[in-house]
Design a protein around this motif. Structure first.
Motif, PDB file in Angstrom:
ATOM      1  N   GLY A 212       0.824  -1.200   0.000  1.00 22.40           N
ATOM      2  CA  GLY A 212       0.000   0.000   0.000  1.00 22.40           C
ATOM      3  C   GLY A 212       0.857   1.249   0.000  1.00 22.40           C
ATOM      4  N   GLY A 213       0.289   2.324  -0.540  1.00 21.73           N
ATOM      5  CA  GLY A 213       1.007   3.596  -0.586  1.00 21.73           C
ATOM      6  C   GLY A 213       0.251   4.693   0.123  1.00 21.73           C
ATOM      7  N   ARG A 214       0.657   5.913  -0.171  1.00 23.07           N
ATOM      8  CA  ARG A 214       0.070   7.086   0.463  1.00 23.07           C
ATOM      9  C   ARG A 214      -1.445   7.184   0.204  1.00 23.07           C
ATOM     10  N   GLY A 215      -1.871   6.577  -0.924  1.00 23.75           N
ATOM     11  CA  GLY A 215      -3.285   6.598  -1.274  1.00 23.75           C
ATOM     12  C   GLY A 215      -4.179   5.935  -0.230  1.00 23.75           C
ATOM     13  N   LEU A 216      -3.580   5.119   0.673  1.00 21.37           N
ATOM     14  CA  LEU A 216      -4.388   4.478   1.727  1.00 21.37           C
ATOM     15  C   LEU A 216      -4.867   5.485   2.766  1.00 21.37           C
ATOM     16  N   GLN A 253       8.893  -1.417   4.327  1.00 24.54           N
ATOM     17  CA  GLN A 253       9.167  -0.596   3.139  1.00 24.54           C
ATOM     18  C   GLN A 253       9.838  -1.406   2.026  1.00 24.54           C
ATOM     19  N   VAL A 254       9.285  -1.271   0.843  1.00 29.01           N
ATOM     20  CA  VAL A 254       9.845  -1.921  -0.351  1.00 29.01           C
ATOM     21  C   VAL A 254      10.502  -0.841  -1.197  1.00 29.01           C
ATOM     22  N   GLY A 255      11.686  -1.131  -1.727  1.00 28.34           N
ATOM     23  CA  GLY A 255      12.282  -0.156  -2.633  1.00 28.34           C
ATOM     24  C   GLY A 255      13.775  -0.009  -2.457  1.00 28.34           C
ATOM     25  N   GLN A 256      14.279   1.001  -3.072  1.00 28.03           N
ATOM     26  CA  GLN A 256      15.718   1.260  -3.097  1.00 28.03           C
ATOM     27  C   GLN A 256      16.312   1.316  -1.697  1.00 28.03           C
ATOM     28  N   THR A 257      15.607   1.942  -0.771  1.00 29.01           N
ATOM     29  CA  THR A 257      16.111   2.038   0.600  1.00 29.01           C
ATOM     30  C   THR A 257      15.306   1.145   1.544  1.00 29.01           C
ATOM     31  N   LEU A 271      -0.445   3.409  -4.782  1.00 30.42           N
ATOM     32  CA  LEU A 271       0.946   3.896  -4.822  1.00 30.42           C
ATOM     33  C   LEU A 271       1.268   4.276  -6.256  1.00 30.42           C
ATOM     34  N   SER A 272       2.103   5.316  -6.413  1.00 28.04           N
ATOM     35  CA  SER A 272       2.281   5.894  -7.747  1.00 28.04           C
ATOM     36  C   SER A 272       3.254   5.121  -8.627  1.00 28.04           C
ATOM     37  N   GLY A 273       4.196   4.385  -8.001  1.00 31.50           N
ATOM     38  CA  GLY A 273       5.199   3.684  -8.808  1.00 31.50           C
ATOM     39  C   GLY A 273       6.417   4.551  -9.041  1.00 31.50           C
ATOM     40  N   ALA A 274       6.828   5.292  -7.998  1.00 32.88           N
ATOM     41  CA  ALA A 274       8.044   6.109  -8.098  1.00 32.88           C
ATOM     42  C   ALA A 274       9.237   5.181  -8.352  1.00 32.88           C
ATOM     43  N   LEU A 275      10.201   5.756  -9.049  1.00 30.96           N
ATOM     44  CA  LEU A 275      11.418   5.018  -9.422  1.00 30.96           C
ATOM     45  C   LEU A 275      12.014   4.238  -8.245  1.00 30.96           C
ATOM     46  N   GLN A 276      12.085   4.908  -7.090  1.00 35.48           N
ATOM     47  CA  GLN A 276      12.743   4.289  -5.935  1.00 35.48           C
ATOM     48  C   GLN A 276      11.920   3.139  -5.372  1.00 35.48           C
ATOM     49  N   HIS A 277      10.609   3.160  -5.572  1.00 34.73           N
ATOM     50  CA  HIS A 277       9.787   2.022  -5.139  1.00 34.73           C
ATOM     51  C   HIS A 277       9.918   0.879  -6.141  1.00 34.73           C
ATOM     52  N   VAL A 278       9.814   1.224  -7.415  1.00 38.58           N
ATOM     53  CA  VAL A 278       9.869   0.207  -8.475  1.00 38.58           C
ATOM     54  C   VAL A 278      11.210  -0.538  -8.438  1.00 38.58           C
ATOM     55  N   ASN A 291      -4.983   2.004  -9.006  1.00 40.11           N
ATOM     56  CA  ASN A 291      -4.698   3.423  -8.798  1.00 40.11           C
ATOM     57  C   ASN A 291      -5.791   4.228  -9.497  1.00 40.11           C
ATOM     58  N   LYS A 292      -6.205   5.306  -8.874  1.00 41.59           N
ATOM     59  CA  LYS A 292      -7.301   6.069  -9.498  1.00 41.59           C
ATOM     60  C   LYS A 292      -6.801   6.980 -10.618  1.00 41.59           C
ATOM     61  N   ASP A 293      -5.471   7.140 -10.705  1.00 39.73           N
ATOM     62  CA  ASP A 293      -4.900   8.006 -11.740  1.00 39.73           C
ATOM     63  C   ASP A 293      -4.364   7.145 -12.881  1.00 39.73           C
ATOM     64  N   VAL A 307      -7.877   1.070 -13.050  1.00 38.83           N
ATOM     65  CA  VAL A 307      -8.010   2.502 -12.753  1.00 38.83           C
ATOM     66  C   VAL A 307      -9.292   2.643 -11.945  1.00 38.83           C
ATOM     67  N   ALA A 308      -9.126   2.791 -10.635  1.00 34.55           N
ATOM     68  CA  ALA A 308     -10.314   2.788  -9.769  1.00 34.55           C
ATOM     69  C   ALA A 308      -9.965   3.352  -8.406  1.00 34.55           C
ATOM     70  N   ASP A 309     -11.016   3.696  -7.660  1.00 32.79           N
ATOM     71  CA  ASP A 309     -10.843   4.132  -6.272  1.00 32.79           C
ATOM     72  C   ASP A 309     -10.627   2.890  -5.409  1.00 32.79           C
ATOM     73  N   LEU A 310      -9.479   2.849  -4.754  1.00 32.99           N
ATOM     74  CA  LEU A 310      -9.127   1.648  -3.981  1.00 32.99           C
ATOM     75  C   LEU A 310     -10.155   1.371  -2.880  1.00 32.99           C
ATOM     76  N   PHE A 311     -10.748   2.427  -2.314  1.00 37.04           N
ATOM     77  CA  PHE A 311     -11.673   2.209  -1.193  1.00 37.04           C
ATOM     78  C   PHE A 311     -12.966   1.531  -1.673  1.00 37.04           C
ATOM     79  N   LYS A 312     -13.221   1.599  -2.960  1.00 34.84           N
ATOM     80  CA  LYS A 312     -14.386   0.902  -3.516  1.00 34.84           C
ATOM     81  C   LYS A 312     -13.980  -0.517  -3.936  1.00 34.84           C
TER      82      LYS A 312
HETATM   83  C1  FAD Z   1      16.894   8.633  -1.951  1.00 35.13           C
HETATM   84  C2  FAD Z   1      15.461   8.191  -1.968  1.00 35.13           C
HETATM   85  C3  FAD Z   1      15.166   6.882  -1.643  1.00 35.13           C
HETATM   86  C4  FAD Z   1      13.839   6.453  -1.651  1.00 35.13           C
HETATM   87  N1  FAD Z   1      13.570   5.137  -1.342  1.00 35.13           N
HETATM   88  C5  FAD Z   1      12.304   4.706  -1.450  1.00 35.13           C
HETATM   89  C6  FAD Z   1      11.988   3.338  -1.199  1.00 35.13           C
HETATM   90  O1  FAD Z   1      12.839   2.505  -0.848  1.00 35.13           O
HETATM   91  N2  FAD Z   1      10.708   2.956  -1.330  1.00 35.13           N
HETATM   92  C7  FAD Z   1       9.705   3.815  -1.706  1.00 35.13           C
HETATM   93  O2  FAD Z   1       8.555   3.378  -1.823  1.00 35.13           O
HETATM   94  N3  FAD Z   1       9.976   5.114  -1.925  1.00 35.13           N
HETATM   95  C8  FAD Z   1      11.240   5.582  -1.791  1.00 35.13           C
HETATM   96  N4  FAD Z   1      11.489   6.890  -1.990  1.00 35.13           N
HETATM   97  C9  FAD Z   1      10.341   7.819  -2.141  1.00 35.13           C
HETATM   98  C10 FAD Z   1       9.770   7.828  -3.547  1.00 35.13           C
HETATM   99  O3  FAD Z   1      10.478   8.764  -4.335  1.00 35.13           O
HETATM  100  C11 FAD Z   1       8.275   8.245  -3.520  1.00 35.13           C
HETATM  101  O4  FAD Z   1       8.158   9.491  -2.867  1.00 35.13           O
HETATM  102  C12 FAD Z   1       7.356   7.249  -2.829  1.00 35.13           C
HETATM  103  O5  FAD Z   1       7.603   5.952  -3.301  1.00 35.13           O
HETATM  104  C13 FAD Z   1       5.915   7.635  -3.105  1.00 35.13           C
HETATM  105  O6  FAD Z   1       5.067   6.811  -2.363  1.00 35.13           O
HETATM  106  P1  FAD Z   1       3.570   6.596  -2.814  1.00 35.13           P
HETATM  107  O7  FAD Z   1       3.536   6.023  -4.185  1.00 35.13           O
HETATM  108  O8  FAD Z   1       2.880   5.875  -1.715  1.00 35.13           O
HETATM  109  O9  FAD Z   1       2.976   8.080  -2.784  1.00 35.13           O
HETATM  110  P2  FAD Z   1       2.503   9.022  -3.962  1.00 35.13           P
HETATM  111  O10 FAD Z   1       3.568   9.192  -4.965  1.00 35.13           O
HETATM  112  O11 FAD Z   1       1.924  10.206  -3.308  1.00 35.13           O
HETATM  113  O12 FAD Z   1       1.346   8.181  -4.673  1.00 35.13           O
HETATM  114  C14 FAD Z   1       0.095   7.911  -4.112  1.00 35.13           C
HETATM  115  C15 FAD Z   1      -0.746   7.281  -5.201  1.00 35.13           C
HETATM  116  O13 FAD Z   1      -1.971   6.889  -4.657  1.00 35.13           O
HETATM  117  C16 FAD Z   1      -2.976   7.119  -5.635  1.00 35.13           C
HETATM  118  N5  FAD Z   1      -4.244   7.243  -4.925  1.00 35.13           N
HETATM  119  C17 FAD Z   1      -4.597   8.193  -4.030  1.00 35.13           C
HETATM  120  N6  FAD Z   1      -5.845   7.953  -3.562  1.00 35.13           N
HETATM  121  C18 FAD Z   1      -6.280   6.827  -4.188  1.00 35.13           C
HETATM  122  C19 FAD Z   1      -7.484   6.085  -4.136  1.00 35.13           C
HETATM  123  N7  FAD Z   1      -8.495   6.437  -3.350  1.00 35.13           N
HETATM  124  N8  FAD Z   1      -7.592   4.985  -4.930  1.00 35.13           N
HETATM  125  C20 FAD Z   1      -6.589   4.598  -5.765  1.00 35.13           C
HETATM  126  N9  FAD Z   1      -5.415   5.286  -5.839  1.00 35.13           N
HETATM  127  C21 FAD Z   1      -5.266   6.365  -5.066  1.00 35.13           C
HETATM  128  C22 FAD Z   1      -2.555   8.397  -6.333  1.00 35.13           C
HETATM  129  O14 FAD Z   1      -3.139   8.489  -7.619  1.00 35.13           O
HETATM  130  C23 FAD Z   1      -1.045   8.243  -6.365  1.00 35.13           C
HETATM  131  O15 FAD Z   1      -0.624   7.676  -7.583  1.00 35.13           O
HETATM  132  C24 FAD Z   1      12.800   7.352  -1.991  1.00 35.13           C
HETATM  133  C25 FAD Z   1      13.109   8.682  -2.316  1.00 35.13           C
HETATM  134  C26 FAD Z   1      14.418   9.089  -2.309  1.00 35.13           C
HETATM  135  C27 FAD Z   1      14.744  10.506  -2.684  1.00 35.13           C
END
Ligand code: FAD
Length: 326
Positions: A212-216, A253-257, A271-278, A291-293, A307-312
């Motif tokens: 799960g990501g910030r979207g939770l 935590q899953v990802g680069q760090t 979760l958005s799929g940021a490079l560091q997570h992927v 993901n809703k986006d 492409v959907a609201d996770l809470f639904k």
């Molecule tokens: C040096 C460095 C190391 C890092 N190491 C890591 C690492 O090891 N692991 C890691 O994960 N990150 C790491 N990061 C952070 C990374 O760059 C991102 O900031 C982070 O992964 C973003 O987390 P996220 O996808 O949960 O949040 P966001 O990027 O904010 O994405 C949230 C997603 O949730 C979706 N969403 C929101 N509400 C809903 C809903 N109701 N239904 C469906 N979708 C919804 C949004 O569309 C969005 O795409 C690192 C960053 C740096 C600079």
């Protein structure tokens, strides 16, 4: 001809799967070099692990047993491994890229005046040399490196190598002499090892991970992730943003760090799929994203996307899976 030494990873009396992955890597390298591979284990009492280790096809299994070695202190382990490498004339020494491997191996490389390749994800033969592939720039680029020193120090990413299956027959077992504790240990005190206790499988070794990501949006909502993970017999994962927001402990935590995972199924929710997570999950066999986006980068690496609201959809999905999973 060059021989390879694997340093085994043992936790709570169990030989970790990452050891078997390092052994399968070592067997490839040994075949490139026309040599053999051996396995070395360090611990207070290795009688419970000797049989498992001796069934991995090694030329021999070396056991270093002494009080305090279960503490995995790099300062204590390093001279023992150094002595074994010098005595056995090994060309390549390898460990999983675990916290112990990351702690011990750079020091070892320094002591041996050796070049090191860390986090290796692939290996090939190039003339008489071994080429190692390792991710760079958060996995954006894979570099291929060769090591020019007499001894080559390598840590591998276990998820990238199949685990060596037990073989028939047993390797001979040798106890190695353990040098006295170095003076520096007089200035270091082992306080304890705090292991996270969970009924779920180990994140790094689970065949299913639901992340799960910030979207939770809250710690409470992470129960939706846990419910699906439990149903699938999987582990829970998270992004750094979710950890930083206090939704979940950073052990997850899953990802680069964080942890590097490569399960059969990775479900990425909100979760958005940021490079560091992927960078920590892109080797998963099947990736499902919710993901809703529709522009979220996670869809670029996923096999199935919703492409959907996770809470639904997450509660609905969990209910539907309940009907087919006993
Ligand atoms: C040096 C460095 C190391 C890092 N190491 C890591 C690492 O090891 N692991 C890691 O994960 N990150 C790491 N990061 C952070 C990374 O760059 C991102 O900031 C982070 O992964 C973003 O987390 P996220 O996808 O949960 O949040 P966001 O990027 O904010 O994405 C949230 C997603 O949730 C979706 N969403 C929101 N509400 C809903 C809903 N109701 N239904 C469906 N979708 C919804 C949004 O569309 C969005 O795409 C690192 C960053 C740096 C600079």
């Amino acid at each position: 001809m060059g021989n390879v030494l694997v340093i085994a990873q043992i936790l709570d009396g169990e030989v970790k799967k990452s050891t078997n992955c390092a052994v399968s890597f070592a067997s490839q390298v040994a075949s490139f070099l026309g040599g053999t591979y051996s396995i070395m284990a360090l611990g207070d009492d290795l009688s419970g692990q000797t049989e498992v280790l001796s069934k991995l096809g090694a030329d021999k299994v070396l056991l270093a047993e002494a009080a305090g070695l279960d503490e995995n202190l790099a300062e204590r382990w390093m001279p023992i491994i150094e002595q074994a490498i010098k005595a056995g004339g090994y060309q390549v020494v390898v460990s999983p890229s675990s916290s112990t491997g990351k702690d011990v191996f750079p020091r070892l490389a320094y002591r041996l005046n050796a070049g090191m390749a860390s986090d290796v994800i692939g290996v090939s033969q190039d003339g008489g040399k071994v080429s190692y592939v390792r991710p760079m720039y958060a996995g954006n680029v894979n570099g291929t490196v060769q090591i020019a020193s007499d001894v080559e120090v390598v840590t591998i990413r276990p998820t990238e190598f199949d685990a060596m299956a037990p073989v028939d027959g047993m390797s001979p077992v040798e106890k190695v002499a353990v040098p006295d504790a170095p003076e520096i240990l007089g200035r270091i005190q082992f306080k304890g090892f705090e292991k996270s206790v969970s009924a779920r499988p180990d994140l790094a070794e689970a065949s299913v991970v639901v992340s799960g990501g910030r979207g939770l949006k809250s710690e409470e909502n992470f129960k939706l992730i846990e419910a699906l993970a439990d149903l699938l017999g999987g582990a829970v994962g998270a992004t750094r943003a979710a950890v930083d927001a206090g939704f979940i402990h950073n052990d997850f935590q899953v990802g680069q760090t964080g942890k590097i995972v490569a399960p059969d199924l990775y479900v990425a929710v909100g979760l958005s799929g940021a490079l560091q997570h992927v960078a920590g999950m892109k080797s998963s066999k099947v990736i499902v994203a919710i993901n809703k986006d529709e522009e979220a980068p996670i869809f670029q690496v996923s096999d199935f996307g919703m492409v959907a609201d996770l809470f639904k959809v997450l509660p609905e999905l969990t209910e539907e899976i309940k009907k087919v999973v006993k």
